[in-house]
Scaffold this motif. Sequence first.
Motif, PDB file in Angstrom:
ATOM      1  N   ARG A   1      -2.528  -7.225  -2.521  1.00 15.74           N
ATOM      2  CA  ARG A   1      -3.193  -5.770  -2.481  1.00 15.74           C
ATOM      3  C   ARG A   1      -3.864  -5.414  -1.408  1.00 15.74           C
ATOM      4  NH1 ARG A   1      -0.987  -1.692  -5.280  1.00 15.74           N
ATOM      5  NH2 ARG A   1      -2.493  -0.091  -5.189  1.00 15.74           N
TER       6      ARG A   1
ATOM      7  N   GLN B   1       0.669   2.280 -15.360  1.00 20.90           N
ATOM      8  CA  GLN B   1       0.563   1.668 -14.038  1.00 20.90           C
ATOM      9  C   GLN B   1       1.221   2.889 -12.690  1.00 20.90           C
ATOM     10  OE1 GLN B   1       2.215  -0.118 -16.700  1.00 20.90           O
ATOM     11  NE2 GLN B   1       0.346  -1.270 -16.593  1.00 20.90           N
ATOM     12  N   ARG B   2       2.064   3.423 -13.175  1.00 17.52           N
ATOM     13  CA  ARG B   2       2.765   4.493 -12.318  1.00 17.52           C
ATOM     14  C   ARG B   2       1.758   5.704 -12.165  1.00 17.52           C
ATOM     15  NH1 ARG B   2       6.367   7.427 -14.129  1.00 17.52           N
ATOM     16  NH2 ARG B   2       6.758   6.641 -16.188  1.00 17.52           N
TER      17      ARG B   2
ATOM     18  N   GLY C   1      -0.804   4.637  -9.681  1.00 21.31           N
ATOM     19  CA  GLY C   1      -0.320   4.618  -8.249  1.00 21.31           C
ATOM     20  C   GLY C   1      -0.341   2.979  -8.284  1.00 21.31           C
ATOM     21  N   LEU C   2      -0.047   2.143  -8.804  1.00 21.37           N
ATOM     22  CA  LEU C   2       0.019   0.829  -8.859  1.00 21.37           C
ATOM     23  C   LEU C   2       1.617   0.541  -8.628  1.00 21.37           C
ATOM     24  CD1 LEU C   2      -2.549  -0.585 -11.423  1.00 21.37           C
ATOM     25  CD2 LEU C   2      -2.842  -0.184  -8.869  1.00 21.37           C
ATOM     26  N   VAL C   3       2.411   1.139  -9.285  1.00 24.39           N
ATOM     27  CA  VAL C   3       3.924   0.615  -9.307  1.00 24.39           C
ATOM     28  C   VAL C   3       4.731   1.776  -9.170  1.00 24.39           C
ATOM     29  CG1 VAL C   3       5.779  -0.328 -10.744  1.00 24.39           C
ATOM     30  CG2 VAL C   3       3.552  -1.299 -10.692  1.00 24.39           C
ATOM     31  N   THR C   4       5.836   2.063  -8.478  1.00 21.18           N
ATOM     32  CA  THR C   4       6.898   3.107  -8.536  1.00 21.18           C
ATOM     33  C   THR C   4       8.221   2.462  -8.786  1.00 21.18           C
ATOM     34  OG1 THR C   4       7.416   2.821  -6.192  1.00 21.18           O
ATOM     35  CG2 THR C   4       5.744   4.405  -6.611  1.00 21.18           C
TER      36      THR C   4
ATOM     37  N   ALA D   1       1.395  -6.176  -9.163  1.00 17.52           N
ATOM     38  CA  ALA D   1       0.939  -5.075  -8.147  1.00 17.52           C
ATOM     39  C   ALA D   1      -0.582  -5.210  -7.746  1.00 17.52           C
ATOM     40  CB  ALA D   1       1.058  -3.715  -8.946  1.00 17.52           C
TER      41      ALA D   1
ATOM     42  N   ARG E   1       6.863  -0.966  -5.147  1.00 16.34           N
ATOM     43  CA  ARG E   1       8.157  -0.334  -5.097  1.00 16.34           C
ATOM     44  C   ARG E   1       9.254  -1.134  -5.810  1.00 16.34           C
ATOM     45  NH1 ARG E   1       6.187   1.622  -0.244  1.00 16.34           N
ATOM     46  NH2 ARG E   1       7.525   0.286   0.963  1.00 16.34           N
TER      47      ARG E   1
ATOM     48  N   ALA F   1       1.581   1.165  -3.455  1.00 18.01           N
ATOM     49  CA  ALA F   1       2.141   0.692  -4.557  1.00 18.01           C
ATOM     50  C   ALA F   1       3.280  -0.289  -4.482  1.00 18.01           C
ATOM     51  CB  ALA F   1       2.791   2.214  -5.549  1.00 18.01           C
TER      52      ALA F   1
ATOM     53  N   LYS G   1       0.867  -1.066  -0.114  1.00 14.60           N
ATOM     54  CA  LYS G   1       0.102   0.024   0.141  1.00 14.60           C
ATOM     55  C   LYS G   1       0.887   1.182  -0.011  1.00 14.60           C
ATOM     56  CE  LYS G   1      -3.294   2.446   2.984  1.00 14.60           C
ATOM     57  NZ  LYS G   1      -4.021   2.814   4.182  1.00 14.60           N
TER      58      LYS G   1
ATOM     59  N   HIS H   1      -6.668   4.126  -5.722  1.00  9.03           N
ATOM     60  CA  HIS H   1      -6.556   3.655  -6.937  1.00  9.03           C
ATOM     61  C   HIS H   1      -6.868   2.228  -7.331  1.00  9.03           C
ATOM     62  CE1 HIS H   1      -4.600   7.552  -7.375  1.00  9.03           C
ATOM     63  NE2 HIS H   1      -3.602   7.053  -6.469  1.00  9.03           N
TER      64      HIS H   1
END
Length: 706
Positions: free
Chosen positions: A367, A188-189, A192-195, A325, A160, A158, A156, A373
């Motif tokens: 998740r 995805q970024r 807010g799912l992946v950084t 993610a 990382r 995202a 939570k 998001h």
Amino acid sequence: MSGPEYLNLTLKISRHDEVYKAELDCPSGKSTTFFQLPVSDQELNAKLARIRKPGPNARASRSVEVQTARDFGVELFKSVFDKESLSNLRDCIAQAAESDCGLRVRLMGCDEVIDLPWEYLYDMEHESYLFASPDYLLMRYYNNHISREILPLAIKPALRVLVMIPNEGSSPDAETEWNLLNASLSSQRSRGLVTLERLQPATLSALKLRLERSPMEDGIHAFHFIGRVKFDDDSEEPALMIDADSGNSDLITAGHLGCELYNHQPLRLAVLIGRNHSEAGPLNLFGASARSLLERRVSSAITTQLEMTPEAGRAFAAAFYATLAAGRPVDAAMAEGRNAVSAGAGLLQSSAPVLYTRVMNGRLFARDEAAPHSPSVLKSTPSAPDDGNLGEHFSMMAHRIKEGLVIPFLGAGASLCGRPENTDWDPARRDYLPDSSQLTSYLIKQLYPLMPQESKGDLLRASQFICLEMGETPLYQKLHSVFALPYQPTPLHTLLAEIPCILSEKGYAPFNQLVLTTNYDNLMERAFDRAGIKFDLIYYESKNLDKHFGKLCRKNSDGTVQHIEGEIGYQDISPDRRSVILKIHGAVHEMADQDSYVITEDDYIDYLTHTALTTLFPVDLIKKIKESHFLFLGYKLRDWNLRAILRQIEVARKLSLKSWAIQRAPDRIDTAMWRNHGVEIIDMDLEKYVDRLSKALQSLPRSGDD
């Protein structure tokens, strides 16, 4: 989210003197096979070298590399599965299909066999690669005395990912690789799912410093390396080439890296994308690197068994990390990633990434449902037809349609809108089109009554058998007799054709529509004709012998056909000029020999190897696709052909735009798959949805009053 269920099959390989022992354990039973590898060590190394170092034409289905991979997969399949084990495998596959779930294969045992490219396992009887479907998962499962239950980590908001790309030996250069990876995950970024975080400099000291930060609040979930692997003579194990603090190059053994990563508790995954497979010798450095990481208790490691092109790596990363993610198992994410690569780069590239794991069920992450998001499923119930969420949805949808920012995407269910449930289809009547099951039964009865039982419920497989036995012409004639009848447009097609008139009456500026469909029928054309809408009909030509094969064509009002030359295209094909109906799986015409159908298994293979949105579609249509929301009508996302199209759309669009799918009572598989694409499900009967949307459009204020 829990995701779809899987039947688990374990295949354990051990060595006994000069032979290998394969122990199969699955819900259908247990069996044991003794076998030898189908070729000598020298021949095996030659075959693997040919596969692992593909030439420039390796993507072609008849290339030496693909044929070598297929032949190897055939021989390996025949060696490992004798009569009893094959029977158990078949029963397990059938049970998975009947239970509406997938199949997970856990591969265990001696390294020299486990490291072989099992992704090419080919079943000659069914003429298919076992792991070609995203529903069939493969993991190289590592189980020893240090193995224990590894619980999924809640993420939570995202996932990382720490990215390490050394400058030494990277081809293309590190900056290009970083930009490609960033672009692949832009959607995805933005949701807010992946950084993504780039490690700079790409040195061991910088890595140590980053991993020493707060392990949970600022922790890294996945380590992503792109670079070279070599054998370190001093440690006698594989090592990654990284940058040195002095500015030169340095080595970190896979074992040393594994210890560093394991000590960082939030981290569950290491991804090693090799860039020097052409230099690999008999030892599989990449598989050995992954196993070394697991020996140091890293939960899972992904590496490559042949060099991936940057484009394939980009497609894989987008699909893989998006699925991971969302809380899906890592092997399911692998399958989705491979499927995305296959759609654009072919068999060899799709089988490049391989998974080694210590997690039996593949669940590395869960998740956090409280995370922002997270796409939802909106439901309509008889007791609350005007539920607040749905009321807001229809109001918003009407306004987005008014602005010309929604593209309807019609699937097979769209042509059945308004058809009473459990209606028998009569081919002699013209009231309703058949559903997929009814069409399959009709074709079999008319053309091939001796169809094998296992193919009778599968339209693609049934059509493939018919073409093989009787040729394409009888199939086209029967399909023409079904789809060329003058069916009445459904309420859905009628509403889509009436939208310009509804908006015009309210004083809004007129606009032209772009409608995408995978259907062959002419219901949309008939609805537009009735409404007096001028439109361009664009369709995909699937006939292999046609001069326009593998291209988009425009059907003119005089019946002539024009070939569209890709991205440049005909400049007058644009929603700015006329409405456009784009039929991406072919179309029915006045004469059967003019028809085009993507309907057999070979058709779909040809289609996926010839289509790329950015080169196939006229530039104005690509622009419209990039700037619009999608409204999916009449689809179930487990249709793998739609998923392949979606992958290309996501790559073409680059920026995230919300989309919606109308599907009544979606099951867990469809819910998971839609969510992975950032698509919100509206749980509602399609005909009721059309009625509600019509009322929302009629309720729009007059222009100037809003």
